[in-house]
Design an enzyme around this catalytic site. Sequence first.
Site, PDB file in Angstrom:
ATOM      1  N   HIS A 294     -64.957  55.723 -46.223  1.00 11.51           N
ATOM      2  CA  HIS A 294     -66.259  55.306 -46.748  1.00 11.51           C
ATOM      3  C   HIS A 294     -67.359  56.116 -46.078  1.00 11.51           C
ATOM      4  O   HIS A 294     -68.209  56.692 -46.740  1.00 11.51           O
ATOM      5  CB  HIS A 294     -66.475  53.813 -46.530  1.00 11.51           C
ATOM      6  CG  HIS A 294     -67.722  53.284 -47.161  1.00 11.51           C
ATOM      7  ND1 HIS A 294     -68.169  51.997 -46.974  1.00 11.51           N
ATOM      8  CD2 HIS A 294     -68.636  53.871 -47.976  1.00 11.51           C
ATOM      9  CE1 HIS A 294     -69.300  51.811 -47.649  1.00 11.51           C
ATOM     10  NE2 HIS A 294     -69.603  52.940 -48.264  1.00 11.51           N
TER      11      HIS A 294
ATOM     12  N   GLU B  63     -73.825  59.263 -48.251  1.00 13.91           N
ATOM     13  CA  GLU B  63     -73.355  59.074 -46.883  1.00 13.91           C
ATOM     14  C   GLU B  63     -74.005  60.074 -45.937  1.00 13.91           C
ATOM     15  O   GLU B  63     -74.397  59.720 -44.811  1.00 13.91           O
ATOM     16  CB  GLU B  63     -71.827  59.206 -46.829  1.00 13.91           C
ATOM     17  CG  GLU B  63     -71.089  58.061 -47.486  1.00 13.91           C
ATOM     18  CD  GLU B  63     -71.456  56.713 -46.883  1.00 13.91           C
ATOM     19  OE1 GLU B  63     -71.416  56.578 -45.646  1.00 13.91           O
ATOM     20  OE2 GLU B  63     -71.815  55.795 -47.641  1.00 13.91           O
TER      21      GLU B  63
ATOM     22  N   HIS C  67     -76.771  58.544 -43.336  1.00 12.35           N
ATOM     23  CA  HIS C  67     -76.217  58.377 -41.992  1.00 12.35           C
ATOM     24  C   HIS C  67     -76.228  59.647 -41.144  1.00 12.35           C
ATOM     25  O   HIS C  67     -76.663  59.621 -39.987  1.00 12.35           O
ATOM     26  CB  HIS C  67     -74.792  57.828 -42.088  1.00 12.35           C
ATOM     27  CG  HIS C  67     -74.705  56.491 -42.756  1.00 12.35           C
ATOM     28  ND1 HIS C  67     -75.206  55.338 -42.188  1.00 12.35           N
ATOM     29  CD2 HIS C  67     -74.189  56.130 -43.961  1.00 12.35           C
ATOM     30  CE1 HIS C  67     -74.996  54.315 -43.007  1.00 12.35           C
ATOM     31  NE2 HIS C  67     -74.385  54.768 -44.087  1.00 12.35           N
TER      32      HIS C  67
END
Length: 313
Positions: free
Chosen positions: A122, A180, A184
């Site tokens: 993920h 992502e 992040h």
Amino acid sequence: MAPSASLRSILAYVGNLISQVPLQLSDVPNPLAPFLGPTDPTTTTTTTTTAAAAVGTGIAPVTPYIPLSGAPTCPIDGPTSCNNQTSADSCCFVHPGGRLLLTQFWDEATHVGGSETDWTAHGLWPDLCDGSYDQFCGMTPRFNNITAILKHYEQDELLGYMSRYWVAKYGTNEHLWEHEYNKHATCINTLAPACYGDAYKPGLEVVDYFERAFGLFRQLDTYHALAQSGIEPSSSKTFDLEIIQTVLERFSGGRVILKCGGRRRDRLHEAWYVYFVKGSLQSGQFVPAGDSFKGDQGNCAKRVKYLPKRKKY
């Protein structure tokens, strides 16, 4: 009889070994400006460019890059993230988001043939050492079109693995990878262009983030770890959550946060492996986090289902 090791578990140790070894800096002569989002952290818009357009016009010719070879050289006895109270070289110390969570999905649906026994990646998420986290930061530039960047730097093998094991539950893989990275990875300070020195070219940090995240993921074959303890997907059985937690924490050597779906929160869905980093994200050592901290609790019922995957492809 114990189940045979999957291809991913066999490759895990090789991938991790390679990712831990600092390599000689290679010459990367070409910029990747068309893929670069704004360098001004106050700007929120990005520019999208396709690989075909960039390469077809000669703007961004393919440029070989050895993953992690542009990373800063750091001392082997440097501080460990979240465990240091003094100032440190910002390119060799992950701060302030010093606790890293490698997160995996069990989707209950196969996305590509042969993935019936695979958990999928993920993301790799930094938190602020207290269970909270930043997002969409300005520590590194934001990028669009992760596929084009990886192809530009000749990362076809990494891209192939990601296409199989880092897959979107909804929407496209490309959208998941962009989300992502921009949510992040932009909050991981050692990926800042300044940490690459004069050899920096836009997109190197993208390669290094996905190489490091996926290298860690390949070590953590959640399916095989559970199967070795007799915990395999079943349409009829339920499992004690505490036993699953214990198995995975013994397997990884550190904290694991479990998340579940379903109306009763009784369908095992996610596993978050928690690490500190000794050194930079690119070349440092991932150290399993053994501590408890705010936000380390999952949301699962005491007994959970671990359902077989349904065919979707």
